[in-house]
Design an enzyme around this catalytic site. Sequence first.
Site, PDB file in Angstrom:
ATOM      1  N   VAL A 284       0.826  -1.199   0.000  1.00  0.00           N
ATOM      2  CA  VAL A 284       0.000   0.000   0.000  1.00  0.00           C
ATOM      3  C   VAL A 284       0.865   1.256   0.000  1.00  0.00           C
ATOM      4  CG1 VAL A 284      -1.871   1.237   1.167  1.00  0.00           C
ATOM      5  CG2 VAL A 284      -1.733  -1.267   1.333  1.00  0.00           C
ATOM      6  N   SER A 285       0.615   2.128  -0.958  1.00  0.00           N
ATOM      7  CA  SER A 285       1.246   3.446  -0.992  1.00  0.00           C
ATOM      8  C   SER A 285       0.179   4.488  -0.671  1.00  0.00           C
ATOM      9  CB  SER A 285       1.839   3.736  -2.376  1.00  0.00           C
ATOM     10  OG  SER A 285       2.829   2.778  -2.706  1.00  0.00           O
TER      11      SER A 285
ATOM     12  N   SER B 179     -19.302   2.637   3.452  1.00  0.00           N
ATOM     13  CA  SER B 179     -20.134   2.920   4.620  1.00  0.00           C
ATOM     14  C   SER B 179     -19.509   2.372   5.894  1.00  0.00           C
ATOM     15  CB  SER B 179     -21.527   2.308   4.437  1.00  0.00           C
ATOM     16  OG  SER B 179     -22.111   2.723   3.236  1.00  0.00           O
ATOM     17  N   GLY B 180     -19.920   2.964   7.007  1.00  0.00           N
ATOM     18  CA  GLY B 180     -19.524   2.422   8.302  1.00  0.00           C
ATOM     19  C   GLY B 180     -18.558   3.272   9.086  1.00  0.00           C
ATOM     20  N   GLY B 181     -18.084   4.388   8.500  1.00  0.00           N
ATOM     21  CA  GLY B 181     -17.155   5.240   9.231  1.00  0.00           C
ATOM     22  C   GLY B 181     -15.753   4.664   9.281  1.00  0.00           C
TER      23      GLY B 181
ATOM     24  N   LYS C 261     -25.014   5.160  -1.681  1.00  0.00           N
ATOM     25  CA  LYS C 261     -24.366   5.588  -0.433  1.00  0.00           C
ATOM     26  C   LYS C 261     -25.001   6.871   0.096  1.00  0.00           C
ATOM     27  CE  LYS C 261     -21.241   5.888   2.867  1.00  0.00           C
ATOM     28  NZ  LYS C 261     -21.273   7.275   3.312  1.00  0.00           N
TER      29      LYS C 261
ATOM     30  N   ASN D 156     -26.938   7.293   3.769  1.00  0.00           N
ATOM     31  CA  ASN D 156     -26.726   8.333   4.771  1.00  0.00           C
ATOM     32  C   ASN D 156     -28.014   9.086   5.096  1.00  0.00           C
ATOM     33  OD1 ASN D 156     -24.094   7.497   4.464  1.00  0.00           O
ATOM     34  ND2 ASN D 156     -23.247   9.552   4.389  1.00  0.00           N
TER      35      ASN D 156
ATOM     36  N   GLU E 201     -29.778   6.748   7.419  1.00  0.00           N
ATOM     37  CA  GLU E 201     -29.039   6.894   8.682  1.00  0.00           C
ATOM     38  C   GLU E 201     -29.491   8.140   9.442  1.00  0.00           C
ATOM     39  OE1 GLU E 201     -24.738   8.836   9.396  1.00  0.00           O
ATOM     40  OE2 GLU E 201     -24.690   7.010   8.196  1.00  0.00           O
TER      41      GLU E 201
ATOM     42  N   HIS F 255     -55.208  25.778 -11.871  1.00  0.00           N
ATOM     43  CA  HIS F 255     -54.341  24.617 -12.031  1.00  0.00           C
ATOM     44  C   HIS F 255     -55.072  23.383 -12.548  1.00  0.00           C
ATOM     45  CE1 HIS F 255     -50.543  26.110 -10.280  1.00  0.00           C
ATOM     46  NE2 HIS F 255     -51.336  26.924  -9.601  1.00  0.00           N
TER      47      HIS F 255
END
Length: 508
Positions: free
Chosen positions: A31-32, A143-145, A199, A203, A206, A484
């Site tokens: 991982v970079s 998701s999930g923080g 997503k 939220n 949520e 209308h």
Amino acid sequence: MSNPFDKIGIVGAGSMGGSMAMLFAENGLQVSVYDVAEQNIDSLSDRLKDPTSGLAPDLHQRVAGFKDLPQFMDSLGGKDADKLLVFSIPHGSAADKVIAQIRPHLSRGDIILDGGNEWYENAQRRQGELAPDGIAYLSMGVSGGYQSARRGPSISPSGDKGALDRVMPLLQKVAARDVKSGKPCVANLGPAGCGHYVKMVHNGIEQGILGVVNEAWELLYKCLHTDLDTIAQTFKKWEAEGELKRNFLVGIGADICGRHKENGEPGHVVNEVQDKVVQDADDTEGTTGIWSVMEAAKRHVSAPTIASAHFFRIASADRAQRMQVVEALGESIGAARKQHLDEKARTEFVEDLRLAVYCATLASFSQGLNLIARASADEGWNVSLAECMQIWREGCIIRSEYIADVLQPVLETSAGVMNVLTLQPLAEEIKRTVPHLRKVVQHALEWNAHIPALSASLEYFKYCAGKHLPSQFMEAELDYFGAHSYDLKSEGDGEVKKGKHHFEWKPA
């Protein structure tokens, strides 16, 4: 299918990006990590050294931080190598700036996974800009923080199918897993930017549930004066079994209510928290809630639980201004009143409240799913609502096992449904529990409690199931002053379009 990538580059070393870096390292990747804010790279290095990170010392060498962009891109194999990047950066112009900076280092076959809370139309624009050069930009809700980003999030990707097929083995490996079936909480949701749209709606749902649980807490704590440790046990019991089983927000509510101050200091941490939610009002992280309300209005989907919770948060944000309103209107108008119930009445109310929270949570889910269904039909995405429920079973804030067990099976056999309230299993749950919601709302009004989401949920079910609504009178008034037009009752249910009749109520 095996994972074709052994390296991954993460742009953004904040809490989410740093957590994903460790998650990818644990799953065999080199991982970079790059961040334009150099102090974030320094902080990541400190996090790796922290024993509480959970990253085994022998894996630290798998994560390398970079403050120089060309060096970061070279670490992924150079221009000719197939590169996989993840964006964990703020929505909007930040991603455009990063793409402009890395564009000279990209080549055909490279894939960008945008894991930020991005506006779906921005994602689609970038897909269109990069596709001619053979670079896949995938819309990817995460998701999930930051905690789930560390241990396994719920993931909602979309975009080019070929690119998704290449990255799906990796996403399935790092995603959260449903504890009941063992299935990964990730799925190819479809084309274009629907991953970010789902997503966004996650939220929004949520936000509605947060409002409901927040209101339940006030009823217990401020109206019934239940002590916090007892509320912690109540929430814990709710989350352990029954209709709110494994409901994430109820579960963490138990943790919050039971958390005492440290170092032996008396009291609870939550009692020190100021009563304001500012992330919507200061434009830091509240975009997806705002977008959900905007999209519901734009696409003509009724979503009052989500919207009421949002407007409550906005009203809470500017406390100084709110204190001026308190001074003007008087404190009694907005003060919840303490109640004295005998043990039997208290026990009955707490049970009513549990089922009211469940019923209102169903309202929030229904509104969100209806919004996804409408957007999917409008945009031609063909998003499966059943797959949405599957990826929300673990690793996300709206996890709620019992509700998923109610909704997912019927959604699997109801492709194309536009209003989930018409589905009989859900309808039966609402009919069974809405009397408890009604009783709680009645009590809460008498006690002057703050219940925007609970009351909006009750009204939502009432008017959605209303055979004869007062909108008959509203339509007449619209015709009176604006010509209308309207439909006649004798003509049947009619269509969603302007009526054919006008009455000249008063000559112009």
